[in-house]
Design a protein around this motif. Sequence first.
Motif, mmCIF file in Angstrom:
data_model
loop_
_atom_site.group_PDB
_atom_site.id
_atom_site.type_symbol
_atom_site.label_atom_id
_atom_site.label_comp_id
_atom_site.label_asym_id
_atom_site.label_seq_id
_atom_site.Cartn_x
_atom_site.Cartn_y
_atom_site.Cartn_z
ATOM 1 N N TYR A 110 38.250 40.457 15.888
ATOM 2 C CA TYR A 110 37.406 40.937 14.789
ATOM 3 C C TYR A 110 37.715 40.123 13.514
ATOM 4 C CZ TYR A 110 35.692 44.706 11.564
ATOM 5 O OH TYR A 110 35.062 45.452 10.589
ATOM 6 N N ARG A 283 40.495 55.729 17.162
ATOM 7 C CA ARG A 283 40.978 54.347 17.095
ATOM 8 C C ARG A 283 42.001 54.248 15.969
ATOM 9 N NH1 ARG A 283 37.615 50.021 14.253
ATOM 10 N NH2 ARG A 283 36.265 51.111 12.826
ATOM 11 N N SER A 444 31.103 48.546 12.897
ATOM 12 C CA SER A 444 31.583 47.416 12.081
ATOM 13 C C SER A 444 31.492 46.094 12.838
ATOM 14 C CB SER A 444 33.062 47.623 11.709
ATOM 15 O OG SER A 444 33.285 48.925 11.256
HETATM 16 C C1 SIN Z 1 38.584 50.134 7.252
HETATM 17 O O1 SIN Z 1 39.236 51.072 7.662
HETATM 18 O O2 SIN Z 1 38.403 49.950 6.040
HETATM 19 C C2 SIN Z 1 37.962 49.124 8.169
HETATM 20 C C3 SIN Z 1 37.323 49.701 9.336
HETATM 21 C C4 SIN Z 1 36.444 48.727 10.064
HETATM 22 O O3 SIN Z 1 36.330 47.560 9.675
HETATM 23 O O4 SIN Z 1 35.824 49.154 11.032
#
Ligand code: SIN
Length: 481
Positions: A110, A283, A444
């Motif tokens: 990612y 998660r 995301s």
């Molecule tokens: C976050 O917790 O700010 C990021 C989560 C994500 O990128 O899915």
Amino acid sequence: MNTAALDVPILTRAFIGGEWRTAPRAFTVRTPIDGSTIAEVASCGPDEARAAADAAVAAFDGWRRATAYERAAVLRRWFELMLRDEAPIARLMALEMGKPVAESRGEVRYAAGFVEWYAEEAKRVYGETIPSQFAHKRLLAIRQPVGPAFGITPWNFPAAMVTRKAAPALAAGCTFILKPAEQSPLTALYLAKLWEQAGGPAGVFQVLPALDPAPLARVLIDDPRIRKLTFTGSTEVGRLLYGQASGTLKRVSLELGGHAPFLVFDDADLERAVRESIACKFRNAGQTCVCTNRIYVQQSVLDEFAGRFARAAGELRVGNPLDEATQIGPLVDEQGLRKVEAHVADALARGATATLGGRPRDGRYFEPTVLLDVRPGMRILEEETFGPVAPLLAFRREEDAVAMANDTPYGLAAYLWTRDLGRAFRVAEALEYGIVGVNDGVPSTAQAPFGGVKRSGLGREGGHWGIDEYLDVKYVSLALP
Ligand code: SIN
């Protein structure tokens, strides 16, 4: 813990002006697995911040003048090196902040995805021409880097939050100073090593770990040469930084807290809704800003959903994040664990029922927990829990679900589950959130906009919106002779 046997790359110095530097002070980074020491890391303060600001300003001119293709080539090499080192970076992350190693590998991909995407986007920083009412004039709008930028990143995504900020900044032609979270500086330092290996010029990307970020941050925020502040973290700290940044009128982006609702309508594919709500909730042991914090299920399917959800949550494997089979690791620190315990205790004391879990395990672990009979006024419905706890609530009508979902000062992510296309659009449009997952619990991705409304922040990361945050528009009016 014997970290030598783990084959993880441990760097302990700050990366300033292309050099690996010690600082007069150091701080201990411990693993949440058993609390043992991993490393003593340089703790930067005002002097290191001033040195980094000077280096970022000195490097800015050369980096902004490099062609987009030259900047893209460095980013592309950085991306490839991250993929090459996916396994050791993932082990390092699991060790320093407890994300299960299989999930950590996903985070490395990612994180690398942002670098790849912005390597390409660097070449698409287009301008515009504007028709003039005068025959002798040509009007242009060009986009230029805002200048040296300062980013503060959280521990819950030690790699991806770094690249989601740094990659668009670097692609745009900004230099970037990073202050990584004190719980997880080692991943950020290793990314700096890879930047160096990728041929990144000195002073363009710098990493300054610090135990106490405030004095360092103050220097960089008060420095008028630093033109941009980007922060991911709590709403309280974001508000403070926003105020400080007004002194030098910096461009600011803030990705702050969330309190994501997950709406399950009675026409939903329940099997998939359960699977995705489990992924969404659990998660990173519930420690992401977009993890759902409250699941609303239409009354007629609540019992069935609750039963399936609790069974699936009960099958999650809690354990050492370095074990391949682990799905839920420890919480990052004592403070995080205490907050989860307090939210569960408060809910139980006020009449909620735990149909699964509800207790801590040895060390920093907390059992996957499902709560029923949850009612307004309980802390868990008002504050971000950041832990593996799922409160389930019932609703009757669509408009009630939307009203309950919007009844929060936060507005980062929301989710809804339905097979009715009309409802999908109606509800997605009515939800006061920056991100809506429709039949999707993990939306995301690098090319899409990420960010919130209301107290969840300002600006967007990801996609072409992410690079806009690092670009100013300049109007050029050209009169022909
Ligand atoms: C976050 O917790 O700010 C990021 C989560 C994500 O990128 O899915």
